[in-house]
Design a protein around this motif. Structure first.
Motif, PDB file in Angstrom:
ATOM      1  N   THR A  97       0.842  -1.284  -0.131  1.00  0.00           N
ATOM      2  CA  THR A  97      -0.195  -0.179  -0.004  1.00  0.00           C
ATOM      3  C   THR A  97       0.930   1.220  -0.074  1.00  0.00           C
ATOM      4  O   THR A  97       0.814   2.223  -0.717  1.00  0.00           O
ATOM      5  CB  THR A  97      -0.927   0.081   1.144  1.00  0.00           C
ATOM      6  OG1 THR A  97      -1.813  -1.168   1.148  1.00  0.00           O
ATOM      7  CG2 THR A  97      -1.719   1.221   1.290  1.00  0.00           C
ATOM      8  N   LEU A  98       1.904   1.274   0.824  1.00  0.00           N
ATOM      9  CA  LEU A  98       2.792   2.447   0.822  1.00  0.00           C
ATOM     10  C   LEU A  98       3.613   2.387  -0.658  1.00  0.00           C
ATOM     11  O   LEU A  98       3.851   3.585  -0.944  1.00  0.00           O
ATOM     12  CB  LEU A  98       3.804   2.060   1.941  1.00  0.00           C
ATOM     13  CG  LEU A  98       3.247   2.668   3.458  1.00  0.00           C
ATOM     14  CD1 LEU A  98       4.054   2.252   4.696  1.00  0.00           C
ATOM     15  CD2 LEU A  98       2.772   3.965   3.287  1.00  0.00           C
ATOM     16  N   ASP A  99       3.951   1.441  -1.054  1.00  0.00           N
ATOM     17  CA  ASP A  99       4.524   1.469  -2.461  1.00  0.00           C
ATOM     18  C   ASP A  99       3.865   2.095  -3.443  1.00  0.00           C
ATOM     19  O   ASP A  99       4.238   2.925  -4.360  1.00  0.00           O
ATOM     20  CB  ASP A  99       5.174  -0.041  -2.873  1.00  0.00           C
ATOM     21  CG  ASP A  99       6.315  -0.485  -2.217  1.00  0.00           C
ATOM     22  OD1 ASP A  99       6.948   0.585  -1.408  1.00  0.00           O
ATOM     23  OD2 ASP A  99       6.508  -1.639  -2.101  1.00  0.00           O
ATOM     24  N   ASN A 100       2.395   1.886  -3.294  1.00  0.00           N
ATOM     25  CA  ASN A 100       1.574   2.568  -4.360  1.00  0.00           C
ATOM     26  C   ASN A 100       1.180   3.819  -3.938  1.00  0.00           C
ATOM     27  O   ASN A 100       1.427   4.563  -5.154  1.00  0.00           O
ATOM     28  CB  ASN A 100       0.434   1.389  -4.248  1.00  0.00           C
ATOM     29  CG  ASN A 100       0.184   0.296  -4.939  1.00  0.00           C
ATOM     30  OD1 ASN A 100       1.034  -0.317  -5.635  1.00  0.00           O
ATOM     31  ND2 ASN A 100      -0.613  -0.685  -4.286  1.00  0.00           N
ATOM     32  N   LEU A 101       1.180   4.224  -2.876  1.00  0.00           N
ATOM     33  CA  LEU A 101       1.144   5.792  -2.402  1.00  0.00           C
ATOM     34  C   LEU A 101       2.371   6.440  -2.810  1.00  0.00           C
ATOM     35  O   LEU A 101       2.151   7.477  -3.484  1.00  0.00           O
ATOM     36  CB  LEU A 101       0.818   5.791  -1.009  1.00  0.00           C
ATOM     37  CG  LEU A 101       0.707   7.238  -0.329  1.00  0.00           C
ATOM     38  CD1 LEU A 101      -0.698   7.849  -1.108  1.00  0.00           C
ATOM     39  CD2 LEU A 101       0.246   7.127   1.078  1.00  0.00           C
ATOM     40  N   LEU A 102       3.196   5.957  -2.521  1.00  0.00           N
ATOM     41  CA  LEU A 102       4.721   6.293  -2.700  1.00  0.00           C
ATOM     42  C   LEU A 102       4.785   6.789  -4.474  1.00  0.00           C
ATOM     43  O   LEU A 102       5.420   7.708  -4.857  1.00  0.00           O
ATOM     44  CB  LEU A 102       5.696   5.756  -2.582  1.00  0.00           C
ATOM     45  CG  LEU A 102       6.349   5.674  -1.094  1.00  0.00           C
ATOM     46  CD1 LEU A 102       7.360   4.660  -0.690  1.00  0.00           C
ATOM     47  CD2 LEU A 102       6.922   7.324  -0.728  1.00  0.00           C
ATOM     48  N   ALA A 103       4.424   5.730  -5.190  1.00  0.00           N
ATOM     49  CA  ALA A 103       4.573   5.896  -6.708  1.00  0.00           C
ATOM     50  C   ALA A 103       3.610   6.765  -7.041  1.00  0.00           C
ATOM     51  O   ALA A 103       3.752   7.989  -8.125  1.00  0.00           O
ATOM     52  CB  ALA A 103       4.122   4.522  -7.440  1.00  0.00           C
ATOM     53  N   SER A 104       2.258   7.031  -6.585  1.00  0.00           N
ATOM     54  CA  SER A 104       1.491   8.179  -6.870  1.00  0.00           C
ATOM     55  C   SER A 104       1.978   9.415  -6.646  1.00  0.00           C
ATOM     56  O   SER A 104       1.826  10.396  -7.479  1.00  0.00           O
ATOM     57  CB  SER A 104       0.057   7.663  -6.209  1.00  0.00           C
ATOM     58  OG  SER A 104      -0.693   8.908  -6.335  1.00  0.00           O
TER      59      SER A 104
END
Length: 110
Positions: A97-104
């Protein structure tokens, strides 16, 4: 080795080592002056105790493990292992979830 060296080598406090002895988790020999002396194997024993505490086992359970090789002990250890496995899954989900948020966020910042 003396208690201070064991504490240093195992990464736990002297107070924790004394507690482990009180709880029958660790044994030492005493000098004539009353100083504790531990064998070399005590470092690995302390690390195992820390690992088992981290897995959620109580000091009583840890102390009784060698004596309680029974179906109930096996069931307890399996339950603790399953709980840790569930926690690992939840942590993996959090990382994803954090990886996806960081990418966004990176995409918006760039």
């Amino acid at each position: 080795m003396r208690i201070g060296e064991l504490a240093s080598r195992s990464g736990v406090s002297v107070r924790a080592l004394r507690y482990y002895e009180e709880q029958r988790l660790l044994e030492s020999d005493r000098s004539l002056g009353g100083q504790r002396h531990y064998p070399e194997s005590a470092v690995a024993r302390v690390q195992l105790i820390q690992l088992l505490y981290g897995a959620g086992l109580s000091s009583r359970t840890i102390a009784d493990l060698p004596e309680r090789a029974s179906p109930a002990t096996l069931q307890l250890l399996n339950a603790k292992r399953d709980r840790l496995d569930r926690q690992l899954g939840a942590l993996r989900h959090s990382v994803d979830t954090l990886d996806n948020l960081l990418a966004s966020v990176r995409a918006k910042v760039s």
